[in-house]
Design an enzyme around this catalytic site. Sequence first.
Site, PDB file in Angstrom:
ATOM      1  N   HIS A 307       0.851  -1.190   0.000  1.00  0.00           N
ATOM      2  CA  HIS A 307       0.000   0.000   0.000  1.00  0.00           C
ATOM      3  C   HIS A 307       0.887   1.239   0.000  1.00  0.00           C
ATOM      4  O   HIS A 307       1.958   1.248   0.602  1.00  0.00           O
ATOM      5  CB  HIS A 307      -0.912   0.012   1.237  1.00  0.00           C
ATOM      6  CG  HIS A 307      -2.031   1.002   1.151  1.00  0.00           C
ATOM      7  ND1 HIS A 307      -1.864   2.330   1.482  1.00  0.00           N
ATOM      8  CD2 HIS A 307      -3.321   0.863   0.769  1.00  0.00           C
ATOM      9  CE1 HIS A 307      -3.020   2.960   1.305  1.00  0.00           C
ATOM     10  NE2 HIS A 307      -3.920   2.099   0.888  1.00  0.00           N
ATOM     11  N   ASP A 364      -8.024  -4.008  -0.755  1.00  0.00           N
ATOM     12  CA  ASP A 364      -8.493  -4.250  -2.121  1.00  0.00           C
ATOM     13  C   ASP A 364      -8.409  -5.724  -2.492  1.00  0.00           C
ATOM     14  O   ASP A 364      -9.193  -6.217  -3.302  1.00  0.00           O
ATOM     15  CB  ASP A 364      -7.675  -3.424  -3.120  1.00  0.00           C
ATOM     16  CG  ASP A 364      -7.812  -1.934  -2.884  1.00  0.00           C
ATOM     17  OD1 ASP A 364      -8.952  -1.471  -2.755  1.00  0.00           O
ATOM     18  OD2 ASP A 364      -6.787  -1.233  -2.814  1.00  0.00           O
TER      19      ASP A 364
END
Length: 428
Positions: A307, A364
């Site tokens: 991330h 995600d």
Amino acid sequence: MSLATELNETVNIQTGEQNSSYPVVTGTYNEKGITIDKLRDTTGYVTLDVGFKNTGSTESTITFIDGEAGILEHSGYRIEELASKSSFEEVMWLLLHGELPSEAELAGFSKQLKAHRALPVGVKGILDALPDQTHPMGMLAVVLNSLSGFYPAYDDSWKSEEVKWNTIYTLLANMPGITAYIYRRSQKLPYIDADPSLGYVENFLHMMFGKVDERVVEALDRLLILHADHEQNCSASTVRFVGSSRVNLFAAVAAGSNALWGPLHGGANQAVLEMLEAIQLDGGNVDKYIAKAKDKADPFRLMGFGHRVYKNFDPRAAVIKKYVDQVLDTLEKEDPVVDIAKGLEREALKDEYFSSRKLFPNVDFYSGIIYRALGIPVSLFTVMFALGRMPGWIAQWKEMRQNGEPIGRPRQIYTGAATRAYVPMSER
């Protein structure tokens, strides 16, 4: 007025023979920022920070992230606690007010959302007029912009407290229906009107599928909480920046939805599912793709790992992971793509290559699996993201207006041609 603590600490900047001093502000968790609003006036210099990676664009009380420690908080409440103990409606209230609601406040908030739930009749006509190949995020931007036409009384969303809150209630209440209408338009299914007797998530499922499966309500409610706000990301910053020109709230969030559309932002979970489906078509060999991800000469990227902010495990991923099996078991679905995802996760987590680089599964990676299990097409994943993020966008807009922030206007360093004589066409 500064929201952070202003200390006696200053930072000196030497430009030529001139030494200039700038105050330092300190946030709740000792995060420090140099206040440089007078830098150009005092030195003639501006800062250059492409992408604003080291620039604080605002002071905010809404969300705190410590990427190194893997912490996400809303007004001091850890995301893990909110996702396990609160509802999405409670978190919406928290983002808007900075405090968790009392029982009476939550009941009143739910009542307002139900009262503003019905979508304008003309929304169906707008969606029907769009070409069949229109991307769902394109549909979302069109409909959000159109709301200022359906609600002209809210064009100046800050005109009064009543107008402000009616605009907020309308947008939050309309968003599930807009998402459901976009789904049904893209699938060429008849629209289903809102049911005022149902809760926020239950009504959304009703408008999407014509039925409410109570077994998946909890998982979807939690998923929306995890997406509710994420500090000054691209779309939130866009909402604040566009809103600083004093456009109405509908236009500001429409701009945010366009920022979210990008594959580097809200399109990430779509990219995860597309990757998993591609691996399945290639035989489903997890080890092969782990090796490809580690090969610097191979262009393949393992989507859904790592991330931009979190340098540790994404705290949202830790919460949502447990709901993947719950939803699949509840719906009694077997999905080879999910098996591939679990295999990638298992192999990556025990591989030193990924752990040493802090490449852990992010939110995600798991959210797309749940959407897929619910029967939501990949092209609608980013619209689902926007449904969860809407209260965060509104909270960011509201705070920006409350703070009286000026219109956004970054500087630049010009590197083009210097002044030169105009050349007539005959001489070029």
